[in-house]
Design a protein around this motif. Structure first.
Motif, PDB file in Angstrom:
ATOM      1  N   PRO A 294       0.791  -1.213  -0.027  1.00  0.00           N
ATOM      2  CA  PRO A 294      -0.004  -0.029  -0.125  1.00  0.00           C
ATOM      3  C   PRO A 294       0.741   1.389   0.078  1.00  0.00           C
ATOM      4  N   GLN A 295       1.976   1.204   0.429  1.00  0.00           N
ATOM      5  CA  GLN A 295       3.043   2.321   0.497  1.00  0.00           C
ATOM      6  C   GLN A 295       4.103   2.612  -0.771  1.00  0.00           C
ATOM      7  N   ALA A 296       3.899   1.700  -1.761  1.00  0.00           N
ATOM      8  CA  ALA A 296       4.804   1.532  -2.721  1.00  0.00           C
ATOM      9  C   ALA A 296       5.291   2.990  -3.339  1.00  0.00           C
ATOM     10  N   MET A 297       6.341   3.090  -3.580  1.00  0.00           N
ATOM     11  CA  MET A 297       6.886   4.452  -4.257  1.00  0.00           C
ATOM     12  C   MET A 297       7.458   4.122  -5.409  1.00  0.00           C
ATOM     13  N   ASP A 298       7.659   5.035  -6.309  1.00  0.00           N
ATOM     14  CA  ASP A 298       8.417   4.745  -7.513  1.00  0.00           C
ATOM     15  C   ASP A 298       9.969   3.922  -7.500  1.00  0.00           C
ATOM     16  N   ARG A 299      10.542   4.285  -6.554  1.00  0.00           N
ATOM     17  CA  ARG A 299      11.948   3.568  -6.482  1.00  0.00           C
ATOM     18  C   ARG A 299      11.706   2.074  -6.272  1.00  0.00           C
ATOM     19  N   CYS A 300      10.787   1.761  -5.428  1.00  0.00           N
ATOM     20  CA  CYS A 300      10.414   0.391  -4.931  1.00  0.00           C
ATOM     21  C   CYS A 300      10.396  -0.474  -6.186  1.00  0.00           C
ATOM     22  N   ARG A 301       9.777   0.259  -7.491  1.00  0.00           N
ATOM     23  CA  ARG A 301       9.490  -0.899  -8.654  1.00  0.00           C
ATOM     24  C   ARG A 301      10.891  -1.237  -9.352  1.00  0.00           C
ATOM     25  N   THR A 302      11.859  -0.479  -9.159  1.00  0.00           N
ATOM     26  CA  THR A 302      13.268  -0.671  -9.864  1.00  0.00           C
ATOM     27  C   THR A 302      14.470  -0.907  -8.889  1.00  0.00           C
ATOM     28  N   GLU A 303      14.471  -0.475  -7.687  1.00  0.00           N
ATOM     29  CA  GLU A 303      15.506  -0.496  -6.965  1.00  0.00           C
ATOM     30  C   GLU A 303      15.212  -1.652  -5.677  1.00  0.00           C
TER      31      GLU A 303
END
Ligand code: ATP
Ligand code: SF4
Ligand code: MG
Length: 328
Positions: A294-303
């Motif tokens: 629920p708290q995913a941010m942009d960087r979470c998807r790649t790093e």
């Protein structure tokens, strides 16, 4: 104290066949670090398919790691066969979820324990063997021991069978017990008794125990340290009290929120947290939890997040805990 047994970057890929495609693999366990110390229990918690049993099997050397190492008293365990391997197996014993499946139905309790003692202590006389055998049964509170020697597994309750499996493991004089969901197949009413037995043995015999479970509430009760896995990776670890009462990682929070009753021991298999566990053939990039977070941010998807400290000895692999301006 120094760890007896440690996982250092353990990684396991299981190759799978895909018709007409390039070989793929299930990324079951990815860079897991773990330390087991004598007289302490570490709980390894996570939903089905998160890689818990694979970690236990790697630690038991049932199959080789794709990469990473298992360390016994700080020394890499590399010898798979022969005398040194048998010595290793003596020190590190596995206990499985289903005591019925792990006990041969045609062998009596006496036979099973006698065989374990003979394998691990070849020089024993008949008399010594009998004494040790009764001692093992007393240790797991099956009294009087003579009553159990001629029993077959089907004549015992589930709890008694699991006690026999524990006694068989103790026959080797192990330093480490790897207990893979040792009570999840048992009646809720007798789970506590078996966990209490393990806790007692840990103290008496100064054992290091890895306690694998779905049930994070029992981790708080039974283990000093809790390690949470998600999709093959460790996502949070720390003091059990801290991890279960003040979870930091969004996955641990969901796991606790979806547990049937956080104060009742052994509520059974926790319902999975919101959403489905990911495919481990092509796991999500970055943080493997990002599709459900629920708290995913942009960087979470790649790093991929490394570990960040939450409190003393408590850390989470989550970008929410990265220091301001941190780079790792
Ligand atoms: P459970 O709580 O259901 O016991 P677990 O956390 O113990 O789950 P593992 O049994 O370690 O999970 O499995 C992790 C992943 O590895 C799963 O996707 C599983 O399907 C896969 N896996 C495990 N063993 C093998 C194998 N021998 N060959 C191929 N894939 C495997
Ligand atoms: Fe959620 Fe991002 Fe933390 Fe992963 S790293 S748990 S996606 S906030
Ligand atoms: Mg398992």
């Amino acid at each position: 104290s120094d760890p007896v047994l440690a996982a250092d970057g353990l990684t396991k890929h299981f190759p799978v066949r895909h018709a007409g495609r390039r070989r793929k693999a299930v990324h079951a366990v990815d860079a897991v670090d773990l330390q087991l110390r004598r007289g302490r229990v570490v709980a390894l918690v996570g939903e089905s398919g998160s890689g818990k049993s694979t970690v236990a099997r790697l630690l038991a050397q049932l199959y080789p790691a794709t990469s990473g190492r298992v360390l016994l008293h700080g020394e890499p365990v590399a010898v798979k066969f022969g005398r040194r391997f048998r010595a290793y197996c003596r020190r590190v014993q596995l206990i499985f979820q289903d005591p019925f499946a792990s006990l041969n139905p045609v062998h009596t309790v006496g036979y099973v324990l006698r065989r374990s003692l003979r394998i691990h202590h070849p020089g024993l006389s008949g008399q010594e063997l009998h004494q040790r055998l009764c001692g093992l049964l007393e240790k797991v509170h099956l009294n009087p021991p003579e009553r159990f020697l001629d029993k077959f597994p089907h004549e015992l309750s589930g709890g008694q069978r699991q006690r026999i499996a524990i006694a068989r493991a103790l026959g080797a004089n192990p330093e480490v017990l790897l207990a893979d969901e040792p009570v999840s197949m048992l009646d809720v009413s007798i789970r506590l008794g078996v966990l209490n037995l393990l806790a007692e043995l840990k103290d008496d015999l100064d054992l290091a125990i890895l306690y694998i479970t779905h049930d994070i509430a029992s981790a708080r009760y039974f283990a000093e340290q809790t390690v949470v896995m998600y999709a093959g990776r460790v996502v949070e670890r720390g003091d059990s009290e801290d991890v279960t009462q003040r979870p930091a990682h969004p996955y641990t929070k969901l796991l606790i929120a979806s547990a049937p009753d956080p104060d009742a021991l052994g509520g059974g298999e926790a319902p999975p947290a919101r959403g489905e566990p990911p495919s481990l053939i092509s796991p999500p990039t970055g943080c493997r939890f990002h599709p459900r977070c629920p708290q995913a941010m942009d960087r979470c998807r790649t790093e991929t997040p490394g570990f960040f400290p939450v409190r003393d000895g408590h850390e989470a692999a989550c970008w929410l805990y990265a220091d301001e301006g941190g780079t790792s």
